[in-house]
Design an enzyme around this catalytic site. Structure first.
Site, PDB file in Angstrom:
ATOM      1  N   HIS A 150      21.128  36.692  98.939  1.00 17.79           N
ATOM      2  CA  HIS A 150      21.643  35.320  98.985  1.00 17.79           C
ATOM      3  C   HIS A 150      20.482  34.324  99.043  1.00 17.79           C
ATOM      4  CE1 HIS A 150      25.360  37.174 101.045  1.00 17.79           C
ATOM      5  NE2 HIS A 150      25.826  36.617  99.943  1.00 17.79           N
TER       6      HIS A 150
ATOM      7  N   CYS B  74      24.260  34.724 108.902  1.00 22.69           N
ATOM      8  CA  CYS B  74      25.501  35.383 108.434  1.00 22.69           C
ATOM      9  C   CYS B  74      26.518  35.611 109.518  1.00 22.69           C
ATOM     10  CB  CYS B  74      25.269  36.766 107.860  1.00 22.69           C
ATOM     11  SG  CYS B  74      23.722  37.214 107.326  1.00 22.69           S
TER      12      CYS B  74
HETATM   13  C1  CIR Z   1      27.117  42.551 101.999  1.00 22.00           C
HETATM   14  O1  CIR Z   1      26.653  43.345 101.174  1.00 22.00           O
HETATM   15  O2  CIR Z   1      27.849  41.650 101.667  1.00 22.00           O
HETATM   16  C2  CIR Z   1      26.793  42.756 103.460  1.00 22.00           C
HETATM   17  N1  CIR Z   1      26.424  44.114 103.667  1.00 22.00           N
HETATM   18  C3  CIR Z   1      25.685  41.843 103.920  1.00 22.00           C
HETATM   19  C4  CIR Z   1      26.082  40.391 103.945  1.00 22.00           C
HETATM   20  C5  CIR Z   1      25.053  39.506 104.540  1.00 22.00           C
HETATM   21  N2  CIR Z   1      25.462  38.153 104.525  1.00 22.00           N
HETATM   22  C6  CIR Z   1      24.636  37.121 104.476  1.00 22.00           C
HETATM   23  O3  CIR Z   1      23.430  37.299 104.357  1.00 22.00           O
HETATM   24  N3  CIR Z   1      25.164  35.902 104.452  1.00 22.00           N
END
Ligand code: CIR
Length: 257
Positions: free
Chosen positions: A161, A252
């Protein structure tokens, strides 16, 4: 201007999180992850936020990464459309936001995850990534237009992201991992670069007079401490090891308004 927040929404960790991200020689401890999550929630409270907790969903191992499910701004919430393995996390979040927010739902074919949305004073940068497409960026622009916010798309190729590469520290400063992001045209007065091998430290969370930073990145931490001292900001270092194993970082773990 970014208003000082007073509330946060966080989501508990399901047991399935530890199962999904444990590998031989790389075990995720659910207890340890819960302790780290608890410390995070306490840090939000220390920073003055009233915290609401959404129950975990064991069928959604990544649900703790609540930031990706919605974009909140000034009493409105845009419920996102995420990558397929994250879909289904939104309804519980929407229900928790509904009492305080006017809800808009992103429509197909738009995709957008909150980790790609970076507010810097009057501009919102949106990462174009494997998770967020141009239609999603356009929808974000439409969602934020009534609040007079300019939306600037940024192509992101070297990380998940946009906020894995850069976050706003407040006071006109950005922390950025140079190897993760080519874009440099942020409208800021100061850019603090992470040191090589410490790119994870590009994800920090400023709340009022506090700055939450991940532990374990000493050279970048020194730079962040210098910034914080100059601005009279208090640093809260947090161990994120178990949350990092699932691809998560500090921003997150909450929706903040
Ligand atoms: C994913 O692959 O979506 C999750 N394992 C990690 C999401 C992390 N989110 C973020 O950095 N905003």
């Amino acid at each position: 201007m970014i208003p000082t927040p007073s509330r946060a929404l966080v989501r508990k960790l399901p047991q399935s999180y530890a199962v999904l991200y444990s590998q031989p020689g790389h075990r995720v401890s659910l207890d340890f992850a819960n302790q780290q999550h608890h410390a995070y929630v306490e840090a939000l409270r220390t920073a003055g936020l009233e915290v609401t907790m959404v129950e975990a969903d064991n069928n959604r191992p990544d649900c703790v990464f609540i930031e990706d499910t919605a974009v909140v701004w000034n009493g409105s919430a845009l419920i996102t459309r995420m990558t397929s393995h994250r879909e289904g996390e939104q309804p519980a979040v929407e229900a928790a936001l509904e009492p305080t927010h006017a809800i808009t739902r992103l429509e197909a074919p738009a995709s957008l995850e909150g980790g790609d949305v970076l507010h810097v004073e009057n501009v919102t940068y949106v990462g174009l990534t494997r998770r967020t497409n141009e239609t999603g960026a356009d929808a974000l622009e439409k969602f934020l237009a009534p609040f007079g916010r300019q939306v600037v798309p940024v192509r992101v190729e070297n990380c998940l992201h946009l906020k894995s590469a850069a976050t706003y520290l407040g006071d006109g400063a950005l922390v950025l991992a140079p190897s993760r992001l080519g874009f440099r045209e942020f409208e800021v007065e100061e850019t603090i670069e992470t040191e090589p091998g410490e790119e994870y430290a590009a994800n920090c969370l400023r709340i009022g007079n506090y700055l939450l930073i991940p532990t374990g990145f000493p050279k970048t931490e020194s730079k962040l401490r210098r910034f914080a001292e100059n601005k009279g900001v208090e640093i809260i270092p947090l161990d994120c090891s178990e949350l990092r194993k699932g691809g998560g970082s500090l921003t997150c773990l909450s929706l903040i308004w």
